[in-house]
Write an enzyme that holds these catalytic residues in place. Sequence first.
Site, PDB file in Angstrom:
ATOM      1  N   SER A  48     -24.520  11.307 -17.428  1.00 47.08           N
ATOM      2  CA  SER A  48     -23.104  11.115 -17.131  1.00 47.08           C
ATOM      3  C   SER A  48     -22.323  10.534 -18.293  1.00 47.08           C
ATOM      4  CB  SER A  48     -22.961  10.183 -15.924  1.00 47.08           C
ATOM      5  OG  SER A  48     -23.412   8.872 -16.265  1.00 47.08           O
ATOM      6  N   GLY A  49     -23.028  10.094 -19.323  1.00 45.51           N
ATOM      7  CA  GLY A  49     -22.377   9.372 -20.404  1.00 45.51           C
ATOM      8  C   GLY A  49     -22.490   7.865 -20.242  1.00 45.51           C
ATOM      9  N   GLY A  50     -23.191   7.437 -19.175  1.00 40.13           N
ATOM     10  CA  GLY A  50     -23.410   6.020 -18.927  1.00 40.13           C
ATOM     11  C   GLY A  50     -24.833   5.612 -19.232  1.00 40.13           C
ATOM     12  N   ASP A  52     -27.019   4.086 -17.258  1.00 38.77           N
ATOM     13  CA  ASP A  52     -27.989   4.252 -16.178  1.00 38.77           C
ATOM     14  C   ASP A  52     -28.666   5.615 -16.223  1.00 38.77           C
ATOM     15  OD1 ASP A  52     -27.340   1.715 -15.219  1.00 38.77           O
ATOM     16  OD2 ASP A  52     -25.732   2.493 -13.955  1.00 38.77           O
ATOM     17  N   SER A  53     -27.887   6.682 -16.299  1.00 43.58           N
ATOM     18  CA  SER A  53     -28.474   8.022 -16.326  1.00 43.58           C
ATOM     19  C   SER A  53     -29.278   8.248 -17.600  1.00 43.58           C
ATOM     20  CB  SER A  53     -27.382   9.085 -16.189  1.00 43.58           C
ATOM     21  OG  SER A  53     -26.452   9.018 -17.257  1.00 43.58           O
ATOM     22  N   MET A  74     -22.375  16.861 -15.236  1.00 40.59           N
ATOM     23  CA  MET A  74     -21.492  17.402 -14.214  1.00 40.59           C
ATOM     24  C   MET A  74     -20.043  17.025 -14.517  1.00 40.59           C
ATOM     25  SD  MET A  74     -23.328  16.772 -10.555  1.00 40.59           S
ATOM     26  CE  MET A  74     -23.197  14.999 -10.759  1.00 40.59           C
ATOM     27  N   CYS A 149     -19.199  12.768  -2.130  1.00 40.90           N
ATOM     28  CA  CYS A 149     -19.591  13.385  -3.396  1.00 40.90           C
ATOM     29  C   CYS A 149     -21.106  13.491  -3.507  1.00 40.90           C
ATOM     30  CB  CYS A 149     -19.028  12.587  -4.568  1.00 40.90           C
ATOM     31  SG  CYS A 149     -19.464  13.269  -6.195  1.00 40.90           S
ATOM     32  N   CYS A 268     -13.983   8.355 -10.764  1.00 40.12           N
ATOM     33  CA  CYS A 268     -13.950   8.241 -12.229  1.00 40.12           C
ATOM     34  C   CYS A 268     -12.609   8.644 -12.797  1.00 40.12           C
ATOM     35  CB  CYS A 268     -15.040   9.121 -12.840  1.00 40.12           C
ATOM     36  SG  CYS A 268     -14.638  10.883 -12.877  1.00 40.12           S
TER      37      CYS A 268
END
Length: 454
Positions: A48-50, A52-53, A74, A149, A268
């Site tokens: 996701s760009g974070g 955590d992922s 995504m 979501c 977001c």
Amino acid sequence: MLRVARPLLTCGRRSISTTSAEVGRLLDRYPVDRLGPQPGDEAVLTLSGGVDSSVAAFLAIERGGLKPVRTIFMRNWNSLDEAQTFEPGAGGSTGCTWLRDWRLVERTARVLGLKAELMDLSTEYWNQVFAPALDDWQRGTTPNPDVACNREIKFGELLLRAGLAESFPSLTSNASPSASPGPRRWLVTGHYARLAYHRGTGDSTVLGSLHRASDATKDQSYFLSAVAADKLGRAHFPLANLTKAEVRSIAAHVGLPTAASEESMGLCFVGERGTRGHARFLASYIDARPGNIVSLDGRTVGRHEGLHTLTVGQGARIGGASTRWFVAKKKPETNEIVVVPGADHPLLRCRSLHIDAFLPISARGSLVESLRGSDGQQRPRLLAQIRHRQAAVACTVARLPPSTPGDDDDDAQPAVEVAFDEPVVGVAQGQTCALYDGDECLGSGVISHVSLAE
């Protein structure tokens, strides 16, 4: 100075030697389950760009021994289309920064020796999540798009497009997971939640049960509470036993570019944090009808800019008021918001609530079994959670007759009443109520009716 013990990352052609005994202990807390992912299985990684992922992907490869076959970013919202410009972060202060996130995903993938692909799910997100939520906000209820979501997009459309919609090949009752024909493929995400895997009743399909993460402050089981067991049976959450601080520590030692990334929260694409920023964003999509803020006796004490701008239990800013007023309820028929003085007013305290269609994660388990065919006399004692990060509260649950006369009872999605041991403040129609048996999430449903402690 931290001692370098061994290479942490060997995927692709890269090798990063940045570990220590402390980080090694963190890696040893990687979740392992006999029916879950096994070394040599395949993984569809989501970035996701974070942080955590990113760490979840790293752990799945390095510690879990999974073989990445796809790495997906995504895009659920396309603010570039709205702004009609392709500048990075287009959309202004309230626009989505998906393009910036995509660049960060590409950098992270390169460090991991992977190639990322962008999957555009913005149309599906609009039709299945955002548009229905807009209708709810317009009516004055309080939807939770993040729950929708996860159900409709991340564990719906994404699973379908990634070729993960079908359950795993059957296993014999005594066989190990490695006995299945070929490697199994898992969806790896950065959710803070724990999964336990089991075989379905009557067959050997792998299903997942949902449990709280070790980090109570980051636990995301509430947001996953509407995802069915067969979908969870295709998922893998490597962060289940880690805290946020530990995840950042791993990212820093590995050298992931997301180690210091800001945390993404909720919708977001809203951009601005807080209720007022959220209301300004929704004003672009909702036909906002200003109206009166009234007291219980019908006096007009202020004005609102639309029913969506205030939530039950929230403080209402009343100019010149000598006491604080709080939202008790909304009246869509008159476009009024009713407020009461003081945060401890009885009209802010919910005694019980109704759910017209409770969505159990699994057809097995104490709740569904005890409610199936129940005449309302059986009332399982459980825990209920109304909002993310809200402490779960003790409750009893009873089955209700169908909300529409003449409808047949639905064992798969029963109507239930949740009665709290102690009244809960700020419960609103449209919110999601998740039910827990200890740390296991049994499922959730949308609140259709609230009974107050009047």
